[in-house]
Design an enzyme around this catalytic site. Structure first.
Site, PDB file in Angstrom:
ATOM      1  N   SER A  83      48.965  43.664  31.101  1.00 17.24           N
ATOM      2  CA  SER A  83      49.472  42.385  31.572  1.00 17.24           C
ATOM      3  C   SER A  83      50.782  42.015  30.841  1.00 17.24           C
ATOM      4  O   SER A  83      51.739  42.775  30.884  1.00 17.24           O
ATOM      5  CB  SER A  83      48.381  41.323  31.386  1.00 17.24           C
ATOM      6  OG  SER A  83      48.674  40.132  32.063  1.00 17.24           O
ATOM      7  N   ASP A 124      47.003  42.950  42.956  1.00 16.37           N
ATOM      8  CA  ASP A 124      46.891  42.317  41.642  1.00 16.37           C
ATOM      9  C   ASP A 124      47.585  40.963  41.716  1.00 16.37           C
ATOM     10  O   ASP A 124      48.764  40.873  42.041  1.00 16.37           O
ATOM     11  CB  ASP A 124      47.552  43.211  40.590  1.00 16.37           C
ATOM     12  CG  ASP A 124      47.454  42.672  39.164  1.00 16.37           C
ATOM     13  OD1 ASP A 124      47.303  41.435  39.003  1.00 16.37           O
ATOM     14  OD2 ASP A 124      47.543  43.469  38.233  1.00 16.37           O
ATOM     15  N   HIS A 130      43.080  43.013  38.113  1.00 14.87           N
ATOM     16  CA  HIS A 130      44.228  42.962  37.212  1.00 14.87           C
ATOM     17  C   HIS A 130      43.956  43.790  35.967  1.00 14.87           C
ATOM     18  O   HIS A 130      42.967  43.569  35.267  1.00 14.87           O
ATOM     19  CB  HIS A 130      44.487  41.505  36.814  1.00 14.87           C
ATOM     20  CG  HIS A 130      45.543  41.313  35.781  1.00 14.87           C
ATOM     21  ND1 HIS A 130      46.812  41.826  35.915  1.00 14.87           N
ATOM     22  CD2 HIS A 130      45.527  40.649  34.582  1.00 14.87           C
ATOM     23  CE1 HIS A 130      47.533  41.494  34.858  1.00 14.87           C
ATOM     24  NE2 HIS A 130      46.774  40.788  34.035  1.00 14.87           N
TER      25      HIS A 130
END
Length: 467
Positions: A151, A371, A400
């Site tokens: 991320s 995502d 994700h």
């Protein structure tokens, strides 16, 4: 605290290490891991190496660390511990009273952070964290580092590879951030992507209507969801779960397929029995309110509010968010208020690094098509900027940053890359270089004739991968 003044104020970073287990001649160096956020505590991420298939992780020293201001690092930034408490206004500002209440709440939070953060807030940009990573590299005596970022951690990796390409050996970037949309624009991108992802979840709920009794079509489930939002604005579930809390419970289903069943059961219990206990439990799990509970959120703001200048004029926010809300109502205003303290943040914003991977060694990037937290368009943009990189796509998936949890197509590619540096062949087209099936959608335990079970190892690690 300030890398340009090494003799000045000092801060401490909490660092962990799990050493390699291969013979020294097979050792491949240190690999630093960041779980994202910004604001994710990362010491526990040193355990990630055990999840790499084929024993490929055993050739590395896995380094976890709590970034500056986070977790066990000192000072630890916290502003208002119970900021995520109950009785918050609805997210969608349908009245002037709601809008004023959120302005008061977000402005007060920024003021509280000014008081508790002090000078630290002037040194919380991604570039500061990148120099911290290089300080850890130097402390370990390593000429080069390997890196595994999830991320926001993928943005850290991109900036590090831009600033210090000669010190990069290998990088795995999962859930890739668009380096050109930092950060106001990226949140608007998220809003559209979350709306698509939650519709996939609504379709899954409809598929199992015989179990959950929430509607036989995705549109029917979606209609029921928004009806509940309206009803909860008048009378919160159990006196506590209003529309803002209800949205937050469902937000996790937009992030990951893990936990879909628990959310479905909570939704069903409320709709069919008016039992709010499961909704409250899920909300409390994601939004603790004990001392220092807002640490991750405070750091998230401290980084994002100063990486780049945010619009100060509320008319810009209002116009943009109402425009996006019309086509993507699920998370748009929740996301806007989450970031609204940036309008009043008590530290000067800088300019983001212009990411350029022309001098970087080959990197491995991963993303699922839908995502929501880091839209796939961002992965394509990052791929363009790292011309020797390769991108794996979990086709059609909504999860994700879901690598190293049993998807052999993805996980074996990671293992091969960490073992030998081998990457999928880069294609000439502006697309992913390798397609894999996404993280598999769950089948409800009731459909399998089982009671509910939890994959605690999976949930524990996934909890570390934050916004």
């Amino acid at each position: 605290m300030d890398h340009d003044k090494p003799a000045g104020t000092k801060i401490q970073l909490a660092v962990s290490r799990i050493k390699h287990t291969v013979p020294q001649d097979k050792y491949q160096g240190v690999i630093l891991v960041n779980p994202g956020g910004p604001g994710g505590a990362g010491q526990s991420m040193a355990t990630l190496g055990a999840h790499v298939p084929k024993g490929a992780g055993s050739a590395y020293d896995w380094i976890g660390f709590d970034p500056r201001g986070v977790g066990a690092s000192t000072p630890k930034l916290t502003c208002v511990s119970d900021y995520a408490g109950y009785n918050r206004p609805a997210y969608v500002p349908t009245t002037k009273e709601i809008e004023k209440a959120w302005h008061a709440k977000t402005t007060a939070y920024a003021k509280a952070c000014a008081k508790s953060g002090g000078e630290l807030l002037n040194h919380m940009r991604t570039e500061d964290a990148v120099r911290d990573i290089d300080a850890i590299r130097a402390a370990l005596g390593a000429e080069k580092i390997n890196f595994y970022g999830f991320s926001y951690g993928t943005y850290l990796g991109q900036v590090y590879a831009t600033k210090f390409p000669e010190r990069v050996r290998r990088m795995v970037l999962d859930g890739v951030v668009d380096p050109t949309r930092v950060w106001y624009e990226s949140n608007l991108d998220q809003d559209i992507a979350f709306d698509k992802a939650i519709k996939v979840y609504f379709a899954w709920l409809a598929k199992y209507d015989a179990i959950y009794h929430l509607g036989k079509t995705a549109k029917a489930v979606e209609k029921l969801y928004y009806k509940q939002l309206a009803d909860l604005a008048k009378k919160p579930a159990g006196g506590l779960i209003g529309p803002a809390e209800f949205t937050d419970v469902f937000l996790q289903a937009g992030y990951y397929v893990f936990g879909w069943e628990a959310t479905a059961q909570a939704f069903s219990a409320w709709v069919t029995k008016k039992d709010s206990a499961a909704l409250k439990r899920l909300y409390d799990e994601k939004n603790p309110q004990d001392a220092g509970a807002d640490n991750s959120y405070a750091i998230y703001l401290a980084v994002q509010c100063t990486d780049n200048k945010w619009p100060s004029d509320w008319r810009r926010w209002k116009k943009d968010n109402w425009r996006v809300h019309k086509k993507a109502p699920f998370e748009t205003w929740g996301n806007a208020w989450y970031n609204a303290p940036c309008r009043h943040w008590p530290a000067k914003a800088g300019r983001p690094v212009k990411v350029n991977g022309a001098k970087s060694p080959p990197l491995l990037m991963l993303s699922e098509t839908l995502d929501a937290a880091t839209p796939f368009s961002g992965a394509l943009e990052a791929r363009r900027r790292f011309p020797t990189s390769a991108l794996i796509e979990g086709v059609g998936g909504t999860t994700h940053a879901g690598s190293l949890f049993g998807n052999r197509c993805i996980d074996d590619t990671i293992a091969d890359y960490l073992a030998t540096g081998a990457l999928p062949k880069r294609l000439k087209a502006d697309r992913s270089d390798k397609e894999c099936v996404p993280v598999v959608l769950p089948t409800p335990n009731a459909a399998l004739g089982r009671t509910v079970t939890k994959n605690y190892d999976r949930l524990r690690l996934q909890e570390l991968i934050t916004r």
